[in-house]
Write an enzyme that holds these catalytic residues in place. Structure first.
Site, mmCIF file in Angstrom:
data_model
loop_
_atom_site.group_PDB
_atom_site.id
_atom_site.type_symbol
_atom_site.label_atom_id
_atom_site.label_comp_id
_atom_site.label_asym_id
_atom_site.label_seq_id
_atom_site.Cartn_x
_atom_site.Cartn_y
_atom_site.Cartn_z
ATOM 1 N N ASN A 214 0.869 -1.183 0.000
ATOM 2 C CA ASN A 214 0.000 0.000 0.000
ATOM 3 C C ASN A 214 0.904 1.230 0.000
ATOM 4 O OD1 ASN A 214 -1.843 2.016 0.436
ATOM 5 N ND2 ASN A 214 -2.242 1.485 2.580
ATOM 6 N N TRP A 215 0.998 1.856 -1.160
ATOM 7 C CA TRP A 215 1.920 3.008 -1.266
ATOM 8 C C TRP A 215 1.332 4.288 -0.681
ATOM 9 C CZ3 TRP A 215 3.927 2.419 -7.031
ATOM 10 C CH2 TRP A 215 4.816 1.354 -7.080
ATOM 11 N N LYS A 216 0.055 4.266 -0.348
ATOM 12 C CA LYS A 216 -0.607 5.470 0.178
ATOM 13 C C LYS A 216 -0.397 6.637 -0.802
ATOM 14 C CE LYS A 216 0.311 3.596 4.694
ATOM 15 N NZ LYS A 216 0.199 3.771 6.121
ATOM 16 N N HIS B 118 -9.350 1.172 5.168
ATOM 17 C CA HIS B 118 -8.053 1.401 5.809
ATOM 18 C C HIS B 118 -8.241 2.368 6.981
ATOM 19 C CE1 HIS B 118 -3.924 2.674 6.458
ATOM 20 N NE2 HIS B 118 -3.566 1.569 5.824
ATOM 21 N N GLU C 233 -5.176 -4.909 10.858
ATOM 22 C CA GLU C 233 -4.122 -3.915 11.034
ATOM 23 C C GLU C 233 -4.356 -3.133 12.323
ATOM 24 O OE1 GLU C 233 -2.235 -2.739 7.077
ATOM 25 O OE2 GLU C 233 -4.013 -1.509 7.263
ATOM 26 N N GLY D 115 3.003 -1.009 4.255
ATOM 27 C CA GLY D 115 3.120 0.390 3.869
ATOM 28 C C GLY D 115 4.583 0.769 3.651
ATOM 29 N N GLY D 116 5.208 1.305 4.688
ATOM 30 C CA GLY D 116 6.564 1.851 4.592
ATOM 31 C C GLY D 116 7.585 0.934 3.930
ATOM 32 N N GLU E 90 -6.659 4.824 7.914
ATOM 33 C CA GLU E 90 -6.511 6.247 7.559
ATOM 34 C C GLU E 90 -7.793 6.780 6.924
ATOM 35 O OE1 GLU E 90 -2.859 5.759 5.345
ATOM 36 O OE2 GLU E 90 -1.870 5.207 7.221
ATOM 37 N N SER F 65 3.681 -2.227 10.327
ATOM 38 C CA SER F 65 5.135 -2.260 10.459
ATOM 39 C C SER F 65 5.749 -3.626 10.109
ATOM 40 C CB SER F 65 5.554 -1.808 11.863
ATOM 41 O OG SER F 65 5.131 -0.468 12.077
ATOM 42 N N GLY G 295 2.668 2.247 10.597
ATOM 43 C CA GLY G 295 3.611 3.346 10.386
ATOM 44 C C GLY G 295 4.365 3.763 11.642
HETATM 45 C C1 PEP Z 1 -0.600 0.238 6.106
HETATM 46 O O1 PEP Z 1 -0.659 1.420 5.856
HETATM 47 O O2 PEP Z 1 -1.521 -0.512 5.759
HETATM 48 C C2 PEP Z 1 0.562 -0.252 6.847
HETATM 49 C C3 PEP Z 1 0.500 -1.436 7.363
HETATM 50 O O3 PEP Z 1 1.632 0.597 6.960
HETATM 51 P P1 PEP Z 1 3.078 0.249 7.603
HETATM 52 O O4 PEP Z 1 3.520 -1.060 7.000
HETATM 53 O O5 PEP Z 1 3.949 1.381 7.233
HETATM 54 O O6 PEP Z 1 2.873 0.106 9.078
#
Ligand code: PEP
Length: 263
Positions: A12-14, A102, A174, A241-242, A104, A220, A180
């Site tokens: 997920n590049w957001k 999500h 999640e 994500g990251g 966010e 994470s 993040g």
């Molecule tokens: C996400 O945004 O779905 C996520 C899991 O981010 P990260 O891996 O950066 O925690």
């Protein structure tokens, strides 16, 4: 992670990577994928809307084992919804999956369980596969509300879906406090939540369906912890994500996660 459920690793590049950066990432990532013949996992990338065309063009030209996801879409069919994108529009970009719910979207854009449920139904009408995100905040976990929150998100979010819809839906557990933040849920915390969620799905759709539904962990996940999370019996992949923004990092994560399936 039983081999009957094909694990799914999704990036997920957001709000990162326009078309030019998408091209750079994919040039490098697709080259790395060639180092390995077979992938026992599904690999999915969710770029921003404006980069879907570039990603679709590159993926179809390369025949790579990578599928596209969108990060959101509307619960409506068409009309006066400025800034929105329909599920059907996504199909024109060879999108197979759509991330819905999500944390966010829930926290920043106020998406309720009911709205997310409407989006899930609209996604299924368009034959898109939802990656349906759920998860508790730290305050909810510390306040002993984990099961209540997950119970509500699942019951309302999946209301009215049929068995086939459920089989084509991936759930992403999640925990909000792990997204993040660099803090990952322990394998015990993650496995416990996943088993609980599978139990909820069994109550709504039956045990047979629940055994087939894939539940990803997100929060994470990195190359270094992907394999231990994937080794848990109810964890069927990761939403990342990251660690999915850099091609080497996402490739290492995929490779490490796949070792558990290959064992
Ligand atoms: C996400 O945004 O779905 C996520 C899991 O981010 P990260 O891996 O950066 O925690």
């Amino acid at each position: 992670m039983p081999t009957t459920r094909k694990p799914i690793l999704a990036a997920n590049w957001k709000m990162n990577k326009g078309p030019a950066e998408t091209e750079d990432f994919l040039k490098s990532f697709l080259q790395k994928l060639q180092e390995k013949k077979n992938f026992p996992c599904e690999i999915v990338i969710a770029p921003p809307f404006v980069s879907l065309a570039k990603a679709a063009e590159m993926l179809s030209a390369s025949n790579a084992p990578v599928q596209l996801a969108a990060q959101n879409a509307s619960q409506y069919d068409a009309g006066a919804y400025t800034g929105e994108t329909t599920m059907l529009m996504l199909k024109e970009f060879f999108v197979h999956y759509v991330i819905l719910g999500h944390s966010e979207r829930r926290a920043i854009y106020g998406e309720s369980d009911e709205v997310i449920n409407a989006k899930l139904k609209k996604a299924r009408e368009a034959h898109l596969k939802p990656i349906f995100c759920i998860g508790e905040t730290l305050a909810e976990r510390e306040g002993g509300k984990l099961e209540e929150v997950l119970g509500r998100q699942i019951t309302v979010g999946l209301d009215g879906l049929g068995e086939k819809d459920m089989l084509d839906t991936v759930i992403a557990y999640e925990p909000v406090w792990a997204i993040g933040t660099g803090v990952t849920a322990t394998t015990e915390q993650a496995q416990q939540a996943h088993a609980f969620v599978r139990g909820l799905v069994a109550k709504m759709f039956g045990k047979e369906v629940a055994e087939k539904v894939r539940i990803q962990y997100g929060g994470s996940v990195k190359p270094a912890n992907a394999a231990e999370l994937m080794a848990c019996p109810d964890i069927d992949g990761a939403l990342v994500g990251g660690a999915a923004l850099d091609p080497q990092s996402f490739f290492d994560l995929v490779k490490n996660a796949c070792t558990v399936v290959e064992e």
